[in-house]
Design a protein around this motif. Structure first.
Motif, PDB file in Angstrom:
ATOM      1  N   SER A 164       3.940 -33.126  -1.178  1.00  0.00           N
ATOM      2  CA  SER A 164       3.548 -33.342  -2.573  1.00  0.00           C
ATOM      3  C   SER A 164       2.382 -34.321  -2.668  1.00  0.00           C
ATOM      4  CB  SER A 164       4.720 -33.886  -3.384  1.00  0.00           C
ATOM      5  OG  SER A 164       5.776 -32.961  -3.392  1.00  0.00           O
ATOM      6  N   ALA A 165       2.445 -35.394  -1.880  1.00  0.00           N
ATOM      7  CA  ALA A 165       1.358 -36.379  -1.890  1.00  0.00           C
ATOM      8  C   ALA A 165       0.062 -35.749  -1.379  1.00  0.00           C
ATOM      9  CB  ALA A 165       1.739 -37.585  -1.036  1.00  0.00           C
ATOM     10  N   ALA A 166       0.158 -34.931  -0.337  1.00  0.00           N
ATOM     11  CA  ALA A 166      -1.035 -34.270   0.197  1.00  0.00           C
ATOM     12  C   ALA A 166      -1.614 -33.300  -0.825  1.00  0.00           C
ATOM     13  CB  ALA A 166      -0.688 -33.537   1.492  1.00  0.00           C
ATOM     14  N   ALA A 167      -0.768 -32.560  -1.509  1.00  0.00           N
ATOM     15  CA  ALA A 167      -1.246 -31.616  -2.533  1.00  0.00           C
ATOM     16  C   ALA A 167      -1.928 -32.364  -3.676  1.00  0.00           C
ATOM     17  CB  ALA A 167      -0.075 -30.789  -3.060  1.00  0.00           C
ATOM     18  N   TRP A 168      -1.357 -33.497  -4.081  1.00  0.00           N
ATOM     19  CA  TRP A 168      -1.976 -34.291  -5.143  1.00  0.00           C
ATOM     20  C   TRP A 168      -3.335 -34.816  -4.695  1.00  0.00           C
ATOM     21  CZ3 TRP A 168      -3.132 -39.575  -4.996  1.00  0.00           C
ATOM     22  CH2 TRP A 168      -3.620 -40.089  -6.191  1.00  0.00           C
ATOM     23  N   LYS A 185      -8.440 -33.066  -5.803  1.00  0.00           N
ATOM     24  CA  LYS A 185      -9.811 -33.451  -6.154  1.00  0.00           C
ATOM     25  C   LYS A 185     -10.792 -32.761  -5.212  1.00  0.00           C
ATOM     26  CE  LYS A 185      -8.976 -38.074  -7.972  1.00  0.00           C
ATOM     27  NZ  LYS A 185      -9.343 -39.481  -7.823  1.00  0.00           N
ATOM     28  N   ASP A 186     -11.908 -32.282  -5.766  1.00  0.00           N
ATOM     29  CA  ASP A 186     -12.934 -31.617  -4.957  1.00  0.00           C
ATOM     30  C   ASP A 186     -13.492 -32.541  -3.884  1.00  0.00           C
ATOM     31  OD1 ASP A 186     -12.755 -29.226  -6.313  1.00  0.00           O
ATOM     32  OD2 ASP A 186     -14.366 -29.716  -7.726  1.00  0.00           O
ATOM     33  N   GLU A 187     -13.696 -33.807  -4.233  1.00  0.00           N
ATOM     34  CA  GLU A 187     -14.260 -34.772  -3.285  1.00  0.00           C
ATOM     35  C   GLU A 187     -13.344 -34.929  -2.066  1.00  0.00           C
ATOM     36  OE1 GLU A 187     -15.069 -39.570  -3.100  1.00  0.00           O
ATOM     37  OE2 GLU A 187     -14.999 -38.567  -5.051  1.00  0.00           O
TER      38      GLU A 187
END
Length: 87
Positions: A15-19, A23-25
């Motif tokens: 979940s943290a990785a997906a969040w 962001k594009d950056e």
């Protein structure tokens, strides 16, 4: 006796990785990291500064037809874009 929280930690991490990747950056950073890791894994080396075409920028060789054509087409695109915006 309580079960280990391995699956819970895995879900929190995913979940943290997906969040973070939302962001594009951050996605472009991650893509760069993965590209570098893949190159290191495959034993590829980073090209030297002489291999980069940027050294030719703004100064195409008169006999390099393909490069001169590309520069010419790029200029035409900008002029056509400007003309369409003005009309």
């Amino acid at each position: 006796m309580q079960k280990s929280g391995g699956l819970g930690y895995l879900l929190v991490g995913a979940s943290a990785a997906a969040w973070w990747l939302s962001k594009d950056e951050n996605r472009s950073k991650f893509d760069g990291w993965m590209t570098k890791a893949k190159q290191k894994f495959n034993g590829e080396t980073t090209p030297s500064d002489d291999a980069f075409p940027i050294h030719k920028a703004g100064n195409p060789h008169p006999e390099d037809i393909a490069d001169n054509k590309m520069v010419n087409e790029g200029a035409q695109y900008a002029v056509n874009y400007y003309n369409k915006k003005e009309q």
